[in-house]
Write an enzyme that holds these catalytic residues in place. Structure first.
Site, PDB file in Angstrom:
ATOM      1  N   SER A  22     -22.769 -10.177 -12.109  1.00 54.46           N
ATOM      2  CA  SER A  22     -21.977  -9.670 -10.983  1.00 54.46           C
ATOM      3  C   SER A  22     -22.606 -10.004  -9.638  1.00 54.46           C
ATOM      4  O   SER A  22     -22.121  -9.581  -8.599  1.00 54.46           O
ATOM      5  CB  SER A  22     -21.807  -8.143 -11.111  1.00 54.46           C
ATOM      6  OG  SER A  22     -23.066  -7.527 -11.252  1.00 54.46           O
ATOM      7  N   ASN A 109     -27.449   2.346 -14.314  1.00 56.10           N
ATOM      8  CA  ASN A 109     -26.208   3.126 -14.243  1.00 56.10           C
ATOM      9  C   ASN A 109     -26.211   4.102 -13.067  1.00 56.10           C
ATOM     10  O   ASN A 109     -25.223   4.217 -12.339  1.00 56.10           O
ATOM     11  CB  ASN A 109     -25.968   3.875 -15.557  1.00 56.10           C
ATOM     12  CG  ASN A 109     -25.794   2.913 -16.712  1.00 56.10           C
ATOM     13  OD1 ASN A 109     -25.713   1.701 -16.510  1.00 56.10           O
ATOM     14  ND2 ASN A 109     -25.750   3.442 -17.922  1.00 56.10           N
ATOM     15  N   THR A 154      18.851   7.040   9.968  1.00 59.42           N
ATOM     16  CA  THR A 154      18.680   7.383   8.557  1.00 59.42           C
ATOM     17  C   THR A 154      19.508   6.339   7.822  1.00 59.42           C
ATOM     18  O   THR A 154      20.544   5.896   8.333  1.00 59.42           O
ATOM     19  CB  THR A 154      19.197   8.797   8.217  1.00 59.42           C
ATOM     20  OG1 THR A 154      20.584   8.863   8.529  1.00 59.42           O
ATOM     21  CG2 THR A 154      18.464   9.881   9.005  1.00 59.42           C
ATOM     22  N   HIS A 155      19.039   5.915   6.663  1.00 52.40           N
ATOM     23  CA  HIS A 155      19.683   4.829   5.912  1.00 52.40           C
ATOM     24  C   HIS A 155      19.832   3.565   6.765  1.00 52.40           C
ATOM     25  O   HIS A 155      20.743   2.778   6.543  1.00 52.40           O
ATOM     26  CB  HIS A 155      21.065   5.242   5.397  1.00 52.40           C
ATOM     27  CG  HIS A 155      21.096   6.600   4.752  1.00 52.40           C
ATOM     28  ND1 HIS A 155      20.863   6.802   3.418  1.00 52.40           N
ATOM     29  CD2 HIS A 155      21.289   7.825   5.293  1.00 52.40           C
ATOM     30  CE1 HIS A 155      20.933   8.098   3.155  1.00 52.40           C
ATOM     31  NE2 HIS A 155      21.187   8.748   4.273  1.00 52.40           N
ATOM     32  N   SER A 276       7.056 -21.796  15.141  1.00 48.82           N
ATOM     33  CA  SER A 276       7.432 -22.490  13.915  1.00 48.82           C
ATOM     34  C   SER A 276       7.059 -23.956  14.060  1.00 48.82           C
ATOM     35  O   SER A 276       7.044 -24.494  15.160  1.00 48.82           O
ATOM     36  CB  SER A 276       8.938 -22.337  13.701  1.00 48.82           C
ATOM     37  OG  SER A 276       9.439 -23.408  12.937  1.00 48.82           O
ATOM     38  N   LYS A 282      11.571 -20.485  17.724  1.00 49.81           N
ATOM     39  CA  LYS A 282      11.048 -19.354  16.966  1.00 49.81           C
ATOM     40  C   LYS A 282       9.829 -18.686  17.608  1.00 49.81           C
ATOM     41  O   LYS A 282       8.982 -19.311  18.216  1.00 49.81           O
ATOM     42  CB  LYS A 282      10.652 -19.793  15.553  1.00 49.81           C
ATOM     43  CG  LYS A 282      11.802 -20.146  14.647  1.00 49.81           C
ATOM     44  CD  LYS A 282      12.782 -19.000  14.437  1.00 49.81           C
ATOM     45  CE  LYS A 282      12.257 -17.968  13.473  1.00 49.81           C
ATOM     46  NZ  LYS A 282      12.134 -18.488  12.103  1.00 49.81           N
ATOM     47  N   ASN A 284       7.548 -15.805  15.823  1.00 49.11           N
ATOM     48  CA  ASN A 284       7.502 -15.046  14.571  1.00 49.11           C
ATOM     49  C   ASN A 284       6.471 -13.912  14.580  1.00 49.11           C
ATOM     50  O   ASN A 284       5.380 -14.074  15.118  1.00 49.11           O
ATOM     51  CB  ASN A 284       7.180 -15.990  13.409  1.00 49.11           C
ATOM     52  CG  ASN A 284       8.288 -16.990  13.167  1.00 49.11           C
ATOM     53  OD1 ASN A 284       9.455 -16.700  13.423  1.00 49.11           O
ATOM     54  ND2 ASN A 284       7.925 -18.172  12.708  1.00 49.11           N
ATOM     55  N   GLU A 289       3.942  -9.202   9.467  1.00 44.80           N
ATOM     56  CA  GLU A 289       4.294  -9.608   8.097  1.00 44.80           C
ATOM     57  C   GLU A 289       3.066  -9.657   7.190  1.00 44.80           C
ATOM     58  O   GLU A 289       3.122  -9.251   6.027  1.00 44.80           O
ATOM     59  CB  GLU A 289       4.986 -10.974   8.122  1.00 44.80           C
ATOM     60  CG  GLU A 289       6.386 -10.892   8.720  1.00 44.80           C
ATOM     61  CD  GLU A 289       7.007 -12.262   8.937  1.00 44.80           C
ATOM     62  OE1 GLU A 289       8.193 -12.420   8.693  1.00 44.80           O
ATOM     63  OE2 GLU A 289       6.287 -13.190   9.362  1.00 44.80           O
ATOM     64  N   TYR A 316     -21.265   5.468 -19.040  1.00 40.12           N
ATOM     65  CA  TYR A 316     -21.071   4.155 -18.430  1.00 40.12           C
ATOM     66  C   TYR A 316     -20.537   3.138 -19.440  1.00 40.12           C
ATOM     67  O   TYR A 316     -20.927   3.127 -20.602  1.00 40.12           O
ATOM     68  CB  TYR A 316     -22.396   3.638 -17.847  1.00 40.12           C
ATOM     69  CG  TYR A 316     -22.268   2.245 -17.261  1.00 40.12           C
ATOM     70  CD1 TYR A 316     -21.787   2.059 -15.970  1.00 40.12           C
ATOM     71  CD2 TYR A 316     -22.562   1.114 -18.021  1.00 40.12           C
ATOM     72  CE1 TYR A 316     -21.617   0.783 -15.448  1.00 40.12           C
ATOM     73  CE2 TYR A 316     -22.408  -0.165 -17.504  1.00 40.12           C
ATOM     74  CZ  TYR A 316     -21.933  -0.320 -16.210  1.00 40.12           C
ATOM     75  OH  TYR A 316     -21.771  -1.568 -15.693  1.00 40.12           O
TER      76      TYR A 316
END
Ligand code: ARG
Length: 461
Positions: A22, A109, A154-155, A276, A282, A284, A289, A316
């Site tokens: 590891s 451990n 709402t919605h 873009s 564009k 963006n 995102e 462990y």
């Protein structure tokens, strides 16, 4: 040669060696590992389990190794499997005999358990301070937009009027809970597992209170098996981080909608948007995102750890080595997202006119219109029905409630008077909602002061 060569007839297969190791990801625990070893050695010396002189040699050696790792002068090897064995091997290479005594009354451990807790204990306040920075940005935006009327949804249908300030404080409240969740997690994990050994502690007269104190923990853990088997503090952290990311993701989603050409409620700063490669027009919202996308990663880490732990017998099991990448990746992701998200919100421009236009066009004062009739004595259900009919009529004629003539109003109910226009003005609708927690200016000011108080009480974090 492996530490356990005495017991074995064969060398470890290289496939197993690589598979088992590891060090590639737990190397980042080196400072926690060294801190844990220093505390352990000190205690061993104090309790007479090793010579005080040997403890000093170990501690000096560990400090030198720490400096050398920081300077990039120590090479870790796969053969030594993990950070714990790498540092121990390096210590023994440097100081000889004394180094071999460090692992008395200890196991990897309890060592890995203490290292990971120390790491998480250090990172939680770092995350909290980033969320606090975001809170400050939200307060700033809210204060500047106490009168910026916009539709509440709402919605995703225009529902009732609110303000951008009220909206910002909604998120500020979510992030406040995120902070207290992280604080709760920190409080609960503040117990030191060192001295639990492999699972059944040891016969040496170790002082676990001493090591707990030296490492800055409130107290030692109460059960040695639990100490090495438990990862629920990490699951709790990943849950808190998942919820925090969920909030960031919802907020991102709204920003993405709001800066679309259809909404145009906000405009992102050029420095926080991208263009873009093909479409010249564009602009963006990549940052929002990506935050939304990275939320999936953090949920993934939570699922990883929950699934790794779900059927493990005490205490462990090597499965638990899988905890670290999940923990690290979730922490890294959250720490990466928060500053850029806060800066994106800080620099975005609000477009109050567009918000007001959308608010005016969507019957969001319909509830207020019904409330107007209620205040004139009508039961709410009847008022609701009447306004429903009015809205239906408006949709047919292309009107809104505010463009109806008094004659139109009175044709449907004689309770309408000229004061209906004032009652339906969006400013009136917002500012009438003075209820604790509501969108009226004074209510939002109260919400701001509560968040400011919360942030102020954590100035030193
Ligand atoms: N690298 C191991 C881990 O992360 C350390 C503990 C190993 N313990 C053991 N009994 N093999 O979990």
């Amino acid at each position: 040669m492996k530490l356990w060569a005495g017991r074995f007839q064969k060398e470890t297969d290289t496939l197993v060696n690589d598979f088992n190791s590891s060090i590639d990801f737990d190397a980042r625990l080196y400072s926690q590992d060294i801190a844990g070893s220093i505390a352990h050695a000190q205690m061993l010396g104090k309790c007479g389990i090793i010579e005080e002189q040997e403890a000093e040699t170990i501690i000096d050696g560990l400090k030198a190794i720490l400096g050398d790792i920081q300077a990039g002068g120590v090479e870790f090897t796969l053969d030594n499997e993990d950070i714990h064995m790498n540092i121990e091997a390096e210590l023994t290479r440097r100081v000889g005999e004394a180094g071999k005594r460090l692992h008395t009354a200890r196991s990897r451990n309890d060592q890995v358990a203490v290292d990971t807790r120390l790491y998480v204990k250090q990172e939680i306040p770092a995350i909290i301070s980033r969320v606090l920075e975001l809170e400050k940005v939200l307060v700033k935006k809210a204060r500047a937009n106490l009168d910026t009327v916009m539709p509440g949804y709402t919605h995703l249908q225009r529902a009732q009027p609110t303000t951008f300030g009220h909206y910002m404080m909604a998120y500020a409240n979510m992030f406040r809970r995120d902070i207290t969740r992280l604080e709760d997690c920190l409080e609960r994990l503040d117990e030191c597992p060192l001295g639990a050994g492999a699972l059944a502690a040891s016969t040496y007269p170790v002082d676990r209170f001493e090591t707990a104190k030296a490492l800055g923990f409130k107290k030692p853990t109460d059960n040695s098996m639990d100490s090495v088997a438990d990862r629920d503090y990490a699951i709790e952290l990943l849950s808190a981080l998942s919820i925090l990311m969920m909030h960031l993701s919802r907020f991102s989603e709204e920003i993405i909608l709001w800066c679309s050409w259809e909404f145009q409620y906000v405009e992102l700063d050029d420095a926080y948007s991208t263009g873009s490669s093909i479409m010249p027009q564009k602009k963006n919202p990549d940052v929002a995102e990506l935050v939304r996308g990275k939320t999936g990663r953090v949920y993934g880490s939570l699922m990883t750890l929950l699934t790794v732990m779900k059927a493990l017998p005490l205490a462990y099991n090597k499965d638990m080595q899988e905890d670290k990448e999940a923990i690290f990746d979730a922490i890294d992701t959250v720490e990466l997202c928060l500053p850029v998200f806060a800066a994106m919100v800080d620099t975005l421009t609000v477009r109050p006119k567009n918000m007001a236009r959308a608010a005016a066009g969507g019957f969001i004062n319909a509830t207020d219109c019904a409330d107007y009739l209620v205040k004139k004595g009508l039961p709410f259900r009847e008022a609701y029905m009447i306004v429903g009919r009015l809205v239906n009529q408006c949709i047919k004629t292309g009107d809104t409630l505010d463009t109806l003539t008094l004659r139109d109003f009175r044709a449907i109910s004689k309770l309408f008077d000229a004061d209906v226009y004032d009652a339906l003005a969006l400013k009136t609708c917002v500012n009438g909602r003075k209820v604790y927690g509501g969108p009226a200016r004074e209510s939002v000011e109260k919400q701001i002061s509560l968040i400011e108080e919360f942030v102020g009480a954590r100035k030193d974090v």
